[in-house]
Design an enzyme around this catalytic site. Structure first.
Site, PDB file in Angstrom:
ATOM      1  NE  ARG A 199      -3.841   1.899   2.680  1.00  0.00           N
ATOM      2  CZ  ARG A 199      -3.736   2.994   3.438  1.00  0.00           C
ATOM      3  NH1 ARG A 199      -2.628   3.241   4.112  1.00  0.00           N
ATOM      4  NH2 ARG A 199      -4.747   3.843   3.515  1.00  0.00           N
TER       5      ARG A 199
ATOM      6  CB  SER B 195     -12.093  -1.525   0.709  1.00  0.00           C
ATOM      7  OG  SER B 195     -10.795  -1.836   1.100  1.00  0.00           O
TER       8      SER B 195
ATOM      9  CE  LYS C  49      -9.625   4.268   3.797  1.00  0.00           C
ATOM     10  NZ  LYS C  49     -10.770   3.426   3.497  1.00  0.00           N
TER      11      LYS C  49
HETATM   12  N1  3NM Z   1      -8.494   0.606   5.296  1.00  0.00           N
HETATM   13  P1  3NM Z   1      -4.379  -0.002  11.067  1.00  0.00           P
HETATM   14  S1  3NM Z   1      -8.886   0.995   7.744  1.00  0.00           S
HETATM   15  C1  3NM Z   1      -6.052   0.801   5.014  1.00  0.00           C
HETATM   16  O1  3NM Z   1     -11.707   0.812   6.730  1.00  0.00           O
HETATM   17  C2  3NM Z   1      -7.262   0.808   5.842  1.00  0.00           C
HETATM   18  O2  3NM Z   1     -11.149   0.107   4.770  1.00  0.00           O
HETATM   19  C3  3NM Z   1      -9.451   0.679   6.198  1.00  0.00           C
HETATM   20  O3  3NM Z   1      -4.521   0.346   9.528  1.00  0.00           O
HETATM   21  C4  3NM Z   1     -10.875   0.536   5.877  1.00  0.00           C
HETATM   22  O4  3NM Z   1      -4.248  -1.483  11.168  1.00  0.00           O
HETATM   23  C5  3NM Z   1      -7.299   1.040   7.202  1.00  0.00           C
HETATM   24  O5  3NM Z   1      -3.114   0.708  11.471  1.00  0.00           O
HETATM   25  C6  3NM Z   1      -6.125   1.283   8.096  1.00  0.00           C
HETATM   26  O6  3NM Z   1      -5.587   0.550  11.754  1.00  0.00           O
HETATM   27  C7  3NM Z   1      -5.655   0.037   8.775  1.00  0.00           C
END
Ligand code: 3NM
Length: 205
Positions: free
Chosen positions: A39, A108, A137
């Site tokens: 990513r 997603s 995010k």
């Molecule tokens: N997508 P972490 S939340 C890349 O809700 C991403 O679709 C999300 O990172 C979504 O594990 C997110 O540090 C961030 O919270 C995930």
């Protein structure tokens, strides 16, 4: 045949780690990860392409599958194992036509409605998030929570990847709620030793 996902689905983050995607793949694989998403939200497409080429060399040597976030063109250019799409990326039907049937497409979603739609789309797994609050995010959707995650699991047939704010402490409850796999960024990189943290997740799950 439905995709069989490993329990841990690490996502690289060059900003948090200060490491190249290739180096992150190397360390995550050393901890046992076999399925990793690249990513990249900062680098130019050219730079992301070049770092993905390097990461693919490491991945092929170590037998790791690589999914490219957002950039279907880069997924094709580096012969990655698949692409991961957000709600604002190219439509899954078009991406399936571009990638063919042998490559993996992830999608997603952020609520029950999107997840139900995704179950009919030509994608191999459905990501749902953010399960918990996340600061990784930018502009995340509203928190989904474990109850909705469970409801989504009961109503879709495709493998479900949970994402957003998942830590080692909360990993088991997310699996119990219905996640087939956990997609994780910051908690893998917070502790310092990336390989050790990845193996802690895998041992727990
Ligand atoms: N997508 P972490 S939340 C890349 O809700 C991403 O679709 C999300 O990172 C979504 O594990 C997110 O540090 C961030 O919270 C995930």
């Amino acid at each position: 045949m439905p995709l069989s996902l490993p329990k841990l689905y690490p996502i690289t983050d060059a900003r948090i780690t200060g490491l190249s995607h290739a180096e992150q793949v190397e360390r995550l694989a050393a901890g046992g990860a076999t399925f990793i998403q690249l990513r990249e939200k900062i680098a130019s497409p050219r730079d992301f392409y070049q770092s993905a080429v390097e990461a693919m060399k490491v991945a092929r040597r170590l037998g790791v599958q690589i999914i490219i976030n957002d950039r279907v063109d880069i997924a094709i250019a580096v012969a990655a194992d698949g692409a991961h799409l957000g709600q604002d990326d190219l439509p899954p039907e078009r991406v399936r036509a571009l990638l063919g049937d042998s490559r993996i497409i992830g999608y997603s979603t952020h609520n029950l409605k999107q997840a139900l739609e995704a179950d009919f789309a030509p994608v191999d797994y459905i990501a749902v998030g953010p399960v918990f609050q996340t600061s990784t995010k930018e502009k995340p959707d509203p928190v989904v929570g474990l109850a909705t995650l469970g409801e989504i699991k009961r109503r879709i047939s495709k493998p479900l990847v949970a994402i957003g704010g998942i830590t080692l402490d909360r990993a088991q409850e997310v699996v119990r709620a219905g996640a087939d796999s956990l997609a994780i960024i910051s908690d893998l990189y917070r502790a310092g030793d990336i390989a050790e943290r990845a193996s802690e997740f895998l041992n727990l799950l």
